[in-house]
Motif scaffolding. Structure first.
Motif, PDB file in Angstrom:
ATOM      1  N   TYR A  55      -5.088   8.687   6.455  1.00  0.00           N
ATOM      2  CA  TYR A  55      -4.430   9.306   5.316  1.00  0.00           C
ATOM      3  C   TYR A  55      -4.968  10.700   5.020  1.00  0.00           C
ATOM      4  O   TYR A  55      -4.271  11.529   4.448  1.00  0.00           O
TER       5      TYR A  55
ATOM      6  N   LEU B 110     -10.142   5.087   3.182  1.00  0.00           N
ATOM      7  CA  LEU B 110      -9.506   4.039   3.970  1.00  0.00           C
ATOM      8  C   LEU B 110      -8.605   4.614   5.060  1.00  0.00           C
ATOM      9  O   LEU B 110      -7.897   5.596   4.844  1.00  0.00           O
TER      10      LEU B 110
ATOM     11  N   LEU C  33      -6.068   5.404  -1.481  1.00  0.00           N
ATOM     12  CA  LEU C  33      -6.570   5.099  -0.143  1.00  0.00           C
ATOM     13  C   LEU C  33      -7.477   6.224   0.354  1.00  0.00           C
ATOM     14  O   LEU C  33      -8.545   5.968   0.916  1.00  0.00           O
TER      15      LEU C  33
ATOM     16  N   LYS D  57      -3.275  -4.476  -3.770  1.00  0.00           N
ATOM     17  CA  LYS D  57      -4.047  -3.238  -3.796  1.00  0.00           C
ATOM     18  C   LYS D  57      -5.085  -3.285  -4.908  1.00  0.00           C
ATOM     19  O   LYS D  57      -6.177  -2.742  -4.758  1.00  0.00           O
TER      20      LYS D  57
ATOM     21  N   PHE E  21       0.801  -1.219   0.000  1.00  0.00           N
ATOM     22  CA  PHE E  21       0.000   0.000   0.000  1.00  0.00           C
ATOM     23  C   PHE E  21       0.840   1.278   0.000  1.00  0.00           C
ATOM     24  O   PHE E  21       0.302   2.375  -0.043  1.00  0.00           O
TER      25      PHE E  21
END
Length: 130
Positions: A64, A49, A44, A111, A37
């Motif tokens: 993030y 996420l 993301l 991913k 990732f």
């Protein structure tokens, strides 16, 4: 910031949760999974996420979108009992916006598979349309 225990409910309807758990920080699978990732921050963020990395009884949370929400601490008994498999050395879990487990496996999650799984979800399709 240190917290002792996680309330995954606070993420419901706000974030999808990715949990990467290992009993051994030197585990090849764990290192490969975390690396998978790396350099995917935009994707993301776009998929809402957040990442919980769990090593034994310790966690670090990476948000993030807002790094001021990053934290670390001890894994709560509730999380350990209800979601994590204590017998597994490595596992990865995806929890959707609704709080339901969407993926739980003991092999590395690419991913591409992660993003395809999320993009196929009804709420994500709604997000992309809007």
């Amino acid at each position: 910031m240190n917290t002792y225990g996680q309330d995954l409910e606070k993420h419901k309807w706000t974030n999808r949760i990715l949990i990467v758990k290992t009993l051994d920080v030197q585990s090849k699978k764990y290192k490969e999974q975390v690396k998978e990732f790396t350099n995917s921050t935009e994707e993301l963020i776009d998929r809402k996420l957040i990442l919980y990395k769990i090593v034994n009884n310790d966690f670090t949370l990476t948000n993030y979108t807002n790094s001021s929400l990053n934290s670390s601490g001890k894994v709560s008994g509730k999380l350990a009992e209800n979601i994590l498999d204590a017998k597994e050395n490595f596992e990865i879990i995806l929890i959707g916006l609704d709080g339901g487990i969407k993926i739980q496996q003991t092999k590395i999650l690419t991913k591409e598979h992660l993003f395809n799984t999320i993009d196929a979800m009804p709420m994500r399709k709604n997000e992309m349309e809007n």
